[in-house]
Design an enzyme around this catalytic site. Structure first.
Site, PDB file in Angstrom:
ATOM      1  N   PRO A   2       0.826  -1.194   0.000  1.00  0.00           N
ATOM      2  CA  PRO A   2       0.000   0.000   0.000  1.00  0.00           C
ATOM      3  C   PRO A   2       0.865   1.250   0.000  1.00  0.00           C
ATOM      4  O   PRO A   2       1.626   1.476   0.932  1.00  0.00           O
ATOM      5  CB  PRO A   2      -0.797  -0.089   1.316  1.00  0.00           C
ATOM      6  N   GLU A   3       0.748   2.024  -1.041  1.00  0.00           N
ATOM      7  CA  GLU A   3       1.387   3.339  -1.043  1.00  0.00           C
ATOM      8  C   GLU A   3       0.298   4.351  -0.754  1.00  0.00           C
ATOM      9  O   GLU A   3      -0.857   3.992  -0.537  1.00  0.00           O
ATOM     10  CB  GLU A   3       2.058   3.586  -2.405  1.00  0.00           C
TER      11      GLU A   3
END
Length: 273
Positions: A2-3
């Site tokens: 997850p960015e």
DNA sequence: AGCTGGTCCTGATGGC
DNA sequence: TGCCATCAGGACCAGC
């Protein structure tokens, strides 16, 4: 992993389906995350309404009237909203049980974190994990001047400077490479030696890259993220990341891969002078 | 203070 | 086919 775009998509999903709902119970099956989950996590937000869901960098802030629940998804964390809880699966470490359904935290690598910050201890922005964070890349305050000012005298590479999060938050390993390519800046150059005009180009590249990813993700991912299972849209759309040896999409030169501080960096030796 | 390297963890990958 | 070693990566932290 997850960015920032994925975290933002989760935030919107949480807000849509859980804002205003009351948390009744916290079930912790595996407390060993990045930091052990403390007992107050199950106490602080109990029987409180979820007032708002905010985000600071890659931290999700579930705001209750009694305080905030800080959630970081780490490398492999995900949150799913389940109207009916169903069977507990592998790595389903925590359930936040609301009236409308259960928010289930799954994290194979356990790099994530869940921390309760009680309102009595002051505003959540002052929390040690948040206090030192840089500017939000999607806020109006973020521009090339911010990066330029923060980088003076810094000898670390521009890539590491971005990743460190002290100047701007939420630019992870993938988007650092992607943004530097778009701005035409070589990742190895010292942060303190990058000119103001180039920082303006970089700030625009960061904003564009993240915004596009959010728009793409909003249609690709549903509601709640799932980091596992879904194709990583960031990688699907990558211009340079993970493309070592393949031709640059702009000039055809082979993309180069190097290691900086133990992290992979990808760039075009011709486009990024 | 800035910088480097270590650390946590598991799933994916590749060699034999 | 199975086993084992290696690697990836966010971000904090100790130590220089």
């Amino acid at each position: 992993m997850p960015e920032l775009p994925e975290v933002e998509i989760v935030r919107r999903g949480l807000q849509r389906s859980l804002q205003g709902d009351t948390l009744r119970r916290v079930d912790v099956r595996e407390p060993r995350l990045r930091w052990p989950i403390a007992d107050d996590l199950a106490v602080g937000p109990r029987d409180r309404a979820l007032v708002d869901v905010a985000r600071r960098g890659k931290y999700l802030l579930l705001d209750f009237s009694s305080g905030s629940l800080l959630v970081h998804l780490g490398m492999s964390g995900s949150l799913r909203f389940l109207p009916e809880p169903g069977a507990v699966g592998r790595h389903d470490h925590v359930d936040l049980v609301f009236d409308r359904g259960t928010l289930r935290y799954n994290d194979p690598r356990r790099f994530g974190s869940m921390i309760w910050h009680d309102a009595a201890r002051g505003p959540v922005d002052a929390h040690p994990l948040l206090a030192g964070l840089g500017v939000e890349p999607l806020s109006p305050r973020f521009d090339g001047d911010v990066l330029f000012a923060a980088s003076r005298g810094r000898t670390v590479s521009i890539k590491q400077f971005l990743l460190a999060g002290g100047a701007v938050v939420g630019v992870g390993n993938i988007y650092a490479s992607e943004s530097l390519f778009r701005a035409g800046i070589r990742p190895t150059v010292a942060a303190g030696r990058v000119s103001r005009p180039r920082y303006h180009a970089l700030a625009e590249a960061i904003r564009l890259t993240l915004t596009m990813a959010i728009e793409r993700g909003g249609t690709t991912l549903r509601n709640y993220v799932s980091t596992e299972g879904e194709p990583g849209y960031a990688q699907v759309d990558a211009v340079v990341y993970g493309r070592a040896g393949q031709p640059c999409r702009r000039c055809d030169a082979p993309i180069r891969a190097i290691r900086q501080q133990g992290r992979m960096t990808y760039y075009c030796p011709r486009c990024q002078a």
